[in-house]
Write a protein that holds these residues in place. Structure first.
Motif: not given
Length: 284
Positions: A57-64, A70-74
């Motif tokens: 869900r966090v990755r989906a929100m970051a993409s949106t 990518e380092a922050l998203i991870d």
């Protein structure tokens, strides 16, 4: 996942970082709710850390939100999941929440840089030294309160002895080394412990001596806790009423990084610092 009524510092930080991403993308809470097919209240709960999230869900929100770091998203994805009963959680009924949050923050840190003027760093204190500090608190603590604080502090020190310890750098003013908490025997034991800890490959102890022409501090102790990525760094301030204050905006992080960088220019190097502490032991 069910809502969290009392989110930890880590959960609140995850929510705050997602709010930053949303705001940078130019979305309102209403707009974000429409994008994710939820109501506005759910977005508010997420951004205050009261709604547990999955890594997906966090990755989906970051993409949106068009985040390409990518380092922050991870790093944000690693902060997800349900609250687990780690050792510090057992102290939530006995200690101020900020102290429990501090232990969690230190546990997940990739590095710590601390600066102290009056006290020895908590993670480098001996049991006897820490006990003498707690006994000197005004108004006095009850014995069981002292023991709770003492065991909590000693358990926090475990991060420096685990298999993957964070890099730890301490700037200690000469004042702290000359304070007589606990009497001569306790002082000598504490100074010897500092020397022993400074021999560890991941621990650096540097002394700022009297007579330094420019000392960049107001006398307040602070920890600079490095996260998995710089955006997740946190400054922890010791407040006058004995609690902890946490700062994580870029303006404050930049300020305290600059303070620490300047301390490096006015402190003894590691060899001179060890020699200085050794002389103090002989004189005590």
């Amino acid at each position: 996942m069910p809502p969290t009524s009392n989110p930890t510092l880590r959960q609140r930080r995850l929510g705050a970082e997602l709010r930053k991403l949303r705001e940078q993308a130019g979305f309102t809470t209403t707009g974000a709710a429409s994008l994710f097919g939820v109501n506005q209240g759910r977005i508010s709960m997420i951004e205050t850390g009261r709604s547990a999230l999955s890594a997906d869900r966090v990755r989906a929100m970051a993409s949106t939100y068009a985040c390409s770091d990518e380092a922050l998203i991870d790093a944000l994805a690693d902060m997800t999941g349900r609250r687990t009963l780690d050792w510090w959680e057992t102290y939530r009924d006995h200690l101020p929440a900020a102290l429990v949050d501090l232990a969690e923050l230190e546990h997940h840190a990739s590095g710590l840089r601390v600066a102290l003027v009056i006290h020895i760093p908590a993670l480098l204190q001996t049991t006897d030294h820490a006990r003498s500090l707690f006994r000197a608190v005004v108004p006095p603590m009850r014995q069981y309160e002292i023991e709770h604080r003492l065991t909590h502090r000693m358990k926090r020190q475990g991060i420096l002895h685990r298999e993957d310890p964070p890099l730890y750098s301490a700037f200690i003013h000469e004042t702290a080394l000359r304070m007589g908490f606990g009497g001569p025997d306790v002082v000598r034991g504490q100074l010897k412990h500092l020397l022993d800890m400074s021999e560890l490959a991941h621990v650096t102890v540097r002394v700022i001596p009297f007579g330094t022409e420019f000392f960049p501090s107001t006398g307040q102790s602070f920890d600079y806790v490095e996260g998995a990525v710089p955006q997740l760094d946190t400054v922890q301030l010791d407040t006058h009423h004995g609690g902890c204050g946490f700062l994580d905006t870029e303006a404050w992080l930049s300020k305290y990084r600059a303070v620490l960088d300047h301390m490096e220019t006015c402190a003894f190097d590691t060899t001179k610092s060890r020699d200085f502490i050794h002389r103090l032991i002989q004189d005590t």
